[in-house]
Motif scaffolding. Structure first.
Motif, PDB file in Angstrom:
ATOM      1  N   LYS A  40      45.608  50.900  43.892  1.00  0.00           N
ATOM      2  CA  LYS A  40      44.415  51.698  43.603  1.00  0.00           C
ATOM      3  C   LYS A  40      43.148  50.862  43.476  1.00  0.00           C
ATOM      4  N   ASN A  41      43.294  49.570  43.199  1.00  0.00           N
ATOM      5  CA  ASN A  41      42.153  48.661  43.101  1.00  0.00           C
ATOM      6  C   ASN A  41      41.013  49.244  42.248  1.00  0.00           C
ATOM      7  N   PRO A  42      41.289  49.508  40.965  1.00  0.00           N
ATOM      8  CA  PRO A  42      40.263  50.116  40.112  1.00  0.00           C
ATOM      9  C   PRO A  42      39.051  49.206  39.931  1.00  0.00           C
ATOM     10  N   LYS A  43      37.892  49.824  39.839  1.00  0.00           N
ATOM     11  CA  LYS A  43      36.640  49.086  39.674  1.00  0.00           C
ATOM     12  C   LYS A  43      36.114  49.160  38.237  1.00  0.00           C
ATOM     13  N   THR A  44      36.600  50.142  37.472  1.00  0.00           N
ATOM     14  CA  THR A  44      36.103  50.374  36.116  1.00  0.00           C
ATOM     15  C   THR A  44      37.269  50.541  35.140  1.00  0.00           C
ATOM     16  N   PHE A  45      36.942  50.466  33.854  1.00  0.00           N
ATOM     17  CA  PHE A  45      37.962  50.687  32.831  1.00  0.00           C
ATOM     18  C   PHE A  45      38.542  52.090  32.910  1.00  0.00           C
ATOM     19  N   SER A  46      37.692  53.077  33.174  1.00  0.00           N
ATOM     20  CA  SER A  46      38.205  54.454  33.235  1.00  0.00           C
ATOM     21  C   SER A  46      39.180  54.616  34.398  1.00  0.00           C
ATOM     22  N   ARG A  58      45.890  49.452  26.770  1.00  0.00           N
ATOM     23  CA  ARG A  58      46.085  48.304  27.662  1.00  0.00           C
ATOM     24  C   ARG A  58      44.813  47.999  28.443  1.00  0.00           C
ATOM     25  N   ALA A  59      44.123  49.026  28.860  1.00  0.00           N
ATOM     26  CA  ALA A  59      42.873  48.814  29.595  1.00  0.00           C
ATOM     27  C   ALA A  59      41.863  48.073  28.727  1.00  0.00           C
ATOM     28  N   GLU A  60      41.779  48.448  27.447  1.00  0.00           N
ATOM     29  CA  GLU A  60      40.857  47.774  26.540  1.00  0.00           C
ATOM     30  C   GLU A  60      41.283  46.335  26.277  1.00  0.00           C
ATOM     31  N   LYS A  61      42.586  46.118  26.169  1.00  0.00           N
ATOM     32  CA  LYS A  61      43.105  44.796  25.825  1.00  0.00           C
ATOM     33  C   LYS A  61      43.072  43.829  27.010  1.00  0.00           C
ATOM     34  N   TYR A  62      43.432  44.318  28.200  1.00  0.00           N
ATOM     35  CA  TYR A  62      43.591  43.440  29.359  1.00  0.00           C
ATOM     36  C   TYR A  62      42.644  43.754  30.512  1.00  0.00           C
ATOM     37  N   GLY A  63      41.821  44.762  30.346  1.00  0.00           N
ATOM     38  CA  GLY A  63      40.971  45.231  31.438  1.00  0.00           C
ATOM     39  C   GLY A  63      40.021  44.187  31.996  1.00  0.00           C
ATOM     40  N   ASP A  64      39.383  43.422  31.124  1.00  0.00           N
ATOM     41  CA  ASP A  64      38.457  42.387  31.601  1.00  0.00           C
ATOM     42  C   ASP A  64      39.163  41.401  32.522  1.00  0.00           C
ATOM     43  N   ASP A  65      40.334  40.947  32.094  1.00  0.00           N
ATOM     44  CA  ASP A  65      41.103  39.998  32.903  1.00  0.00           C
ATOM     45  C   ASP A  65      41.521  40.610  34.235  1.00  0.00           C
ATOM     46  N   ILE A  66      41.985  41.836  34.199  1.00  0.00           N
ATOM     47  CA  ILE A  66      42.459  42.496  35.422  1.00  0.00           C
ATOM     48  C   ILE A  66      41.312  42.689  36.403  1.00  0.00           C
ATOM     49  N   ILE A  67      40.175  43.161  35.910  1.00  0.00           N
ATOM     50  CA  ILE A  67      39.021  43.360  36.788  1.00  0.00           C
ATOM     51  C   ILE A  67      38.577  42.016  37.381  1.00  0.00           C
ATOM     52  N   LEU A  68      38.644  40.940  36.584  1.00  0.00           N
ATOM     53  CA  LEU A  68      38.316  39.609  37.107  1.00  0.00           C
ATOM     54  C   LEU A  68      39.258  39.202  38.238  1.00  0.00           C
ATOM     55  N   VAL A  69      40.543  39.449  38.055  1.00  0.00           N
ATOM     56  CA  VAL A  69      41.514  39.128  39.110  1.00  0.00           C
ATOM     57  C   VAL A  69      41.197  39.933  40.367  1.00  0.00           C
ATOM     58  N   LEU A  70      40.937  41.215  40.207  1.00  0.00           N
ATOM     59  CA  LEU A  70      40.640  42.067  41.363  1.00  0.00           C
ATOM     60  C   LEU A  70      39.351  41.629  42.049  1.00  0.00           C
ATOM     61  N   ASN A  71      38.347  41.286  41.280  1.00  0.00           N
ATOM     62  CA  ASN A  71      37.061  40.869  41.850  1.00  0.00           C
ATOM     63  C   ASN A  71      37.132  39.499  42.514  1.00  0.00           C
ATOM     64  N   SER A  72      38.094  38.697  42.128  1.00  0.00           N
ATOM     65  CA  SER A  72      38.214  37.362  42.723  1.00  0.00           C
ATOM     66  C   SER A  72      38.505  37.444  44.228  1.00  0.00           C
ATOM     67  N   PHE A  73      39.096  38.542  44.673  1.00  0.00           N
ATOM     68  CA  PHE A  73      39.405  38.707  46.090  1.00  0.00           C
ATOM     69  C   PHE A  73      38.160  39.026  46.897  1.00  0.00           C
ATOM     70  N   LYS A  74      37.152  39.564  46.246  1.00  0.00           N
ATOM     71  CA  LYS A  74      35.909  39.909  46.942  1.00  0.00           C
ATOM     72  C   LYS A  74      35.117  38.651  47.321  1.00  0.00           C
ATOM     73  N   GLN A  75      35.322  37.584  46.544  1.00  0.00           N
ATOM     74  CA  GLN A  75      34.574  36.352  46.760  1.00  0.00           C
ATOM     75  C   GLN A  75      35.206  35.478  47.841  1.00  0.00           C
ATOM     76  N   ILE A  76      36.429  35.746  48.196  1.00  0.00           N
ATOM     77  CA  ILE A  76      37.147  34.927  49.178  1.00  0.00           C
ATOM     78  C   ILE A  76      36.753  35.329  50.575  1.00  0.00           C
TER      79      ILE A  76
END
Length: 76
Positions: A40-46, A58-76
């Motif tokens: 699903k490649n979510p872009k937001t916490f919601s 879980r989204a509140e606890k790990y969301g920042d890290d997950i979004i960072l991992v997902l966004n790291s692919f955009k920079q490659i």
């Protein structure tokens, strides 16, 4: 974005975090959650909260890290 590469990156993040916390990796989130996130490649916490069985806590606890991992692919 390649779902398999994303899943592997998310799994690596989760396993590293679990090792630091001395927890079972599945205590953080299950492979099924990671697969769904990769698909699903979510872009937001919601959007992350809407992942089946992932939820707000879980989204509140790990969301920042997950979004960072997902966004790291955009920079490659």
């Amino acid at each position: 974005m390649d779902e398999l590469k994303t899943f592997k990156a998310l799994r690596s993040w989760r396993n590293d975090l679990a090792e630091k916390l001395n927890w079972s990796a599945f205590r953080i989130c299950h492979n099924s959650h990671l697969l769904e996130i990769a698909k699903k490649n979510p872009k937001t916490f919601s959007e992350l909260e809407n992942i089946s069985s992932f939820g707000k806590a879980r989204a509140e606890k790990y969301g920042d890290d997950i979004i960072l991992v997902l966004n790291s692919f955009k920079q490659i």
